[in-house]
Write an enzyme that holds these catalytic residues in place. Structure first.
Site, PDB file in Angstrom:
ATOM      1  N   ASP A   1      84.383  47.801  99.596  1.00  0.00           N
ATOM      2  CA  ASP A   1      84.248  46.387  99.897  1.00  0.00           C
ATOM      3  C   ASP A   1      82.850  45.945  99.443  1.00  0.00           C
ATOM      4  O   ASP A   1      81.966  46.779  99.240  1.00  0.00           O
ATOM      5  CB  ASP A   1      84.420  46.189 101.410  1.00  0.00           C
ATOM      6  CG  ASP A   1      84.144  44.772 101.839  1.00  0.00           C
ATOM      7  OD1 ASP A   1      84.763  43.855 101.282  1.00  0.00           O
ATOM      8  OD2 ASP A   1      83.292  44.584 102.720  1.00  0.00           O
TER       9      ASP A   1
ATOM     10  N   ASP B   1      80.967  42.437 100.542  1.00  0.00           N
ATOM     11  CA  ASP B   1      80.173  41.687 101.522  1.00  0.00           C
ATOM     12  C   ASP B   1      80.053  42.440 102.845  1.00  0.00           C
ATOM     13  O   ASP B   1      81.047  42.757 103.484  1.00  0.00           O
ATOM     14  CB  ASP B   1      80.789  40.308 101.750  1.00  0.00           C
ATOM     15  CG  ASP B   1      80.819  39.495 100.461  1.00  0.00           C
ATOM     16  OD1 ASP B   1      79.775  39.425  99.805  1.00  0.00           O
ATOM     17  OD2 ASP B   1      81.885  38.955 100.125  1.00  0.00           O
TER      18      ASP B   1
END
Length: 193
Positions: free
Chosen positions: A9, A11
């Site tokens: 991922d 953020d």
């Protein structure tokens, strides 16, 4: 042939997990501190409606995902090491209209990868299946649960908002150095089988 397919991922996982806080505090005229960010959903943290959050996000998403957002300590260096022996796929829930800014961010920060997937949804299970993901590195507790319940190993990087009970497929990690060590152990165990 490379060892593992690693999905990551963006953020809150490679970036500072509280990157949005100053922007949201200013916009909503609040003074929420990092210690008060105990929920993943910004609307819950800010005490606002989902509609107010959606309006805020549509007006501020370019600023919230720009090249000035800092990386977590040792994220870049760890990814540079991991890509030598593994496939690195960034899988983000960012809106699809943030695809260019996402590529630009990774290029500006000189972060290597094999591919990037900007999903426009937080549901990452299908992409993890498609990529034959061996381990997923994530900061969202809900995403970690969803992935782990679908059989994926998840490294959940610690934040104030994801300190909740874990299941057998989720390993809590506290730094990118620990991520590197955990993946090296996984590689050794994989070779031993």
């Amino acid at each position: 042939m490379k060892n593992l397919n690693i999905c990551i991922d963006i953020d809150g996982t490679i970036t500072n997990p509280y990157f949005w806080l100053d922007i949201a505090n200013k916009y909503f005229n609040k003074n929420i501190t990092i210690d008060e960010v105990t929920e993943y959903e910004i609307d819950k943290v800010m005490g606002i409606t989902r509609e107010e959050y959606n309006d805020f996000y549509s007006k501020n998403k370019l600023e919230m995902h720009n090249e000035q957002i800092s990386l977590r300590e040792n994220a870049k260096e760890t990814i540079e090491e991991l890509i030598k022996l593994n496939n690195i796929y960034f899988v983000t829930a960012r809106d699809e209209d943030l695809k260019i800014i996402t590529y630009s961010y990774l290029k500006k920060k000189n972060i290597p990868y094999d591919d990037v997937f900007v999903l426009g949804t937080s549901y990452k299970v299908e992409m993890a299946k498609k990529l034959k993901c061996d381990v997923f590195i994530e900061d969202s507790y809900a995403n970690a649960l969803q992935l782990s319940e679908s059989g994926f190993k998840v490294l959940l990087i610690d934040t104030n908002y994801n300190r909740k009970p874990l299941n057998k497929n989720i390993i809590k990690v506290y730094s990118w150095n620990e991520i590197h060590e955990t993946i090296k152990e996984m590689q050794v165990n994989e070779k031993a089988l």
